[in-house]
Design an enzyme around this catalytic site. Structure first.
Site, PDB file in Angstrom:
ATOM      1  N   ARG A 178      39.758  -7.179  -7.016  1.00  0.00           N
ATOM      2  CA  ARG A 178      39.621  -7.503  -5.762  1.00  0.00           C
ATOM      3  C   ARG A 178      38.900  -8.536  -5.627  1.00  0.00           C
ATOM      4  O   ARG A 178      37.910  -8.963  -6.053  1.00  0.00           O
ATOM      5  CB  ARG A 178      38.915  -6.456  -4.903  1.00  0.00           C
ATOM      6  CG  ARG A 178      40.051  -5.054  -4.752  1.00  0.00           C
ATOM      7  CD  ARG A 178      39.234  -3.818  -4.165  1.00  0.00           C
ATOM      8  NE  ARG A 178      39.311  -2.774  -5.032  1.00  0.00           N
ATOM      9  CZ  ARG A 178      38.344  -1.810  -5.186  1.00  0.00           C
ATOM     10  NH1 ARG A 178      37.436  -1.663  -4.272  1.00  0.00           N
ATOM     11  NH2 ARG A 178      38.593  -0.604  -6.127  1.00  0.00           N
TER      12      ARG A 178
ATOM     13  N   GLU B  74      28.018  10.355 -10.548  1.00  0.00           N
ATOM     14  CA  GLU B  74      28.767  10.640  -9.158  1.00  0.00           C
ATOM     15  C   GLU B  74      29.298  12.237  -9.207  1.00  0.00           C
ATOM     16  O   GLU B  74      29.071  12.882  -8.503  1.00  0.00           O
ATOM     17  CB  GLU B  74      29.921   9.952  -8.887  1.00  0.00           C
ATOM     18  CG  GLU B  74      29.584   8.592  -8.577  1.00  0.00           C
ATOM     19  CD  GLU B  74      30.869   7.477  -8.197  1.00  0.00           C
ATOM     20  OE1 GLU B  74      31.204   6.720  -9.208  1.00  0.00           O
ATOM     21  OE2 GLU B  74      31.587   7.471  -7.177  1.00  0.00           O
TER      22      GLU B  74
ATOM     23  N   HIS C 189      31.413   4.107  -2.305  1.00  0.00           N
ATOM     24  CA  HIS C 189      30.568   4.542  -3.442  1.00  0.00           C
ATOM     25  C   HIS C 189      29.403   5.058  -2.933  1.00  0.00           C
ATOM     26  O   HIS C 189      28.193   5.015  -3.620  1.00  0.00           O
ATOM     27  CB  HIS C 189      30.146   3.184  -4.126  1.00  0.00           C
ATOM     28  CG  HIS C 189      31.187   2.585  -4.841  1.00  0.00           C
ATOM     29  ND1 HIS C 189      31.258   0.926  -4.827  1.00  0.00           N
ATOM     30  CD2 HIS C 189      32.273   2.882  -5.606  1.00  0.00           C
ATOM     31  CE1 HIS C 189      32.390   0.406  -5.693  1.00  0.00           C
ATOM     32  NE2 HIS C 189      32.854   1.628  -6.108  1.00  0.00           N
TER      33      HIS C 189
ATOM     34  N   ASN D 222      38.340  15.006  -8.769  1.00  0.00           N
ATOM     35  CA  ASN D 222      38.713  13.543  -8.299  1.00  0.00           C
ATOM     36  C   ASN D 222      40.155  13.518  -8.252  1.00  0.00           C
ATOM     37  O   ASN D 222      40.527  12.862  -9.369  1.00  0.00           O
ATOM     38  CB  ASN D 222      37.796  12.633  -8.648  1.00  0.00           C
ATOM     39  CG  ASN D 222      37.833  11.324  -8.420  1.00  0.00           C
ATOM     40  OD1 ASN D 222      38.536  11.016  -7.619  1.00  0.00           O
ATOM     41  ND2 ASN D 222      37.206  10.159  -8.960  1.00  0.00           N
TER      42      ASN D 222
ATOM     43  N   ARG E 118      36.011  15.046  -4.590  1.00  0.00           N
ATOM     44  CA  ARG E 118      35.589  13.588  -4.110  1.00  0.00           C
ATOM     45  C   ARG E 118      36.608  13.150  -2.960  1.00  0.00           C
ATOM     46  O   ARG E 118      37.832  13.421  -3.484  1.00  0.00           O
ATOM     47  CB  ARG E 118      35.875  12.604  -5.089  1.00  0.00           C
ATOM     48  CG  ARG E 118      35.427  11.287  -4.626  1.00  0.00           C
ATOM     49  CD  ARG E 118      35.835  10.379  -5.714  1.00  0.00           C
ATOM     50  NE  ARG E 118      35.366   8.622  -5.184  1.00  0.00           N
ATOM     51  CZ  ARG E 118      36.098   7.839  -5.605  1.00  0.00           C
ATOM     52  NH1 ARG E 118      36.999   7.854  -6.620  1.00  0.00           N
ATOM     53  NH2 ARG E 118      35.611   6.474  -5.347  1.00  0.00           N
TER      54      ARG E 118
END
Ligand code: ADP
Length: 394
Positions: A235, A379, A174, A7, A85
């Site tokens: 965010r 993940e 996601h 990743n 990823r």
């Protein structure tokens, strides 16, 4: 079957060697602050943590150093493939795929949609191809799971030409986590992979919720970019887009500067003025910090309101599933959200809620239809499973 999962971010490269069949993690680590004098390689193997400085290292140097550790641990020869990823697959990729020259071009073509993430993701693939030329490489996209959304859920009410001209639509993110957690939740509910009406709330530094009907994503809160939807660490989530122009004019900033603040200085951090970290805010709120309390209230209320909205895409609700660092650990957030959603028939079991922390999942409601579950996400394992499957079938 052992898989190397990579990743790569703009200044970091996370790596893990996993057995895709058992989920056992043989070695994992993270190269951080790449392209600076402070770059380091941290890794974990056999229950021991290690670290070494890698001043000035780029992704290539860092991955080479990580591979040295994998070799020293006797793992390199056991690798069957590398799973990467990749954040943005646009409308081009609706599933994980073996990396070919055409796939690389497709990921490159998505750079305008994921300008911060896709370039380092591509760099990771290129470096892995160079360092491990005999191994198949697989790309696993954050957006792919959401490609099953119906047009009514992914179409923005803007001039429709923007879709063809600028690829403006909801993509969602996601997806790897939502897909993994949906599968685990189905198993816990005792339903087949093509059954169930689930709401998945992935609450980490980034937060998104997805409606999963009969195993497919039918709606999600993140949009064209990961800025839309829920309140997150830094965010804002959804706000009136007109505030960008208003604040830019009123403060003499450019629109890009205001957008940058919506991405990096808003959410829990902006509201509290203290931190983007839920643990810090929970502790501060308990000590009477008013802005931390407000941040928590807004976070939970917006989450509940958006979850309720997603139920429209499901038509019914079997389970609400919490995951991610906050979803898996914050008993307070789960209690507040279920408090807001009592009208759906969700009744908190306070004892079960307190027990479901630190990797311990399970049902946290006394109600069973619908019920709320905590399911730790993984993940890396999902990427390893996809990679193992593609490597053995193609
Ligand atoms: P990322 O999106 O970077 O993978 P994580 O999924 O690890 O992030 O989630 C990080 C968030 O989880 C942080 O806000 C952190 O405070 C929160 N978190 C972790 N443990 C707890 C806890 N025990 N209680 C409340 N929040 C927690």
């Amino acid at each position: 079957m052992n898989v190397l999962v990579l990743n790569c971010g703009s200044s970091s490269a996370k790596f893990a060697v996993l057995d895709a069949a058992t989920g056992e993690e043989h070695l994992s680590g993270n190269a951080q602050r790449l392209n600076s004098n402070e770059a380091t390689l941290d890794w974990k193997h056999g229950g021991q943590k290690h670290s070494r400085p890698l001043p000035g290292a780029d992704h290539g140097v860092a991955l080479r150093a990580a591979l040295e550790q994998m070799s020293a641990a006797g793992l390199t020869a056991s690798l069957a493939g590398v799973g990467h990823r990749v954040v943005h697959g646009g409308s081009r990729f609706s599933a994980s795929t073996r990396v070919t020259p055409d796939v690389l071009k497709g990921i490159e073509a998505c750079i305008p949609l994921g300008p911060l993430h896709n370039p380092p993701n591509l760099e990771g693939i290129r470096v892995a191809q160079e360092l491990l030329p005999s191994l198949p490489q697989v790309a696993v996209f954050d957006t792919a799971f959401h490609q099953t959304m119906p047009a009514r859920a992914y179409t923005y009410p803007v001039p429709l030409e923007w879709l063809a001209q600028h690829e403006v639509r909801r993509y969602g993110f996601h997806g790897t986590s939502h897909r993994y957690v949906a599968g685990r939740a189905q198993a816990l509910l005792g339903v087949n992979p093509d059954q169930g009406a689930l709401l998945i709330a992935h609450l980490g530094n980034g937060c998104s919720a997805t409606a999963v009907l009969n195993g497919q994503s039918v709606d999600t809160t993140m949009g064209l970019t990961p800025l839309e939807g829920l309140v997150m660490g830094t965010r804002s989530g959804s706000v009136d887009p007109a505030l960008v122009g208003h604040v830019a004019r009123a403060s003499g900033q450019t629109a890009d500067q205001v957008l940058d603040a919506l991405n990096k200085k808003s959410g829990l951090l902006g509201l509290s003025g203290l931190s983007n970290d839920m643990r810090t805010l929970e502790a501060a709120a308990a000590e009477g910090h008013e802005r931390a309390r407000l941040a928590l209230e807004v976070f939970c209320f917006v989450l509940a309101r958006q979850l309720a909205g997603l139920v429209v895409s499901l038509g019914r609700l079997d389970a609400l599933v919490f995951t991610g660092g906050i979803g898996e650990n914050s008993t307070l957030v789960r209690e507040a959200v279920l408090g807001h959603l009592g009208f759906l028939g969700l009744a908190l079991d306070p004892v079960a809620n307190l027990k479901a922390v630190r990797g311990q999942g399970g049902r946290i409601t006394s109600s069973t239809t619908p019920q709320a579950l905590v399911v730790p996400t993984n993940e890396e394992l999902m990427i390893a499973i996809d990679t193992a499957q593609l490597v053995s079938t193609s």
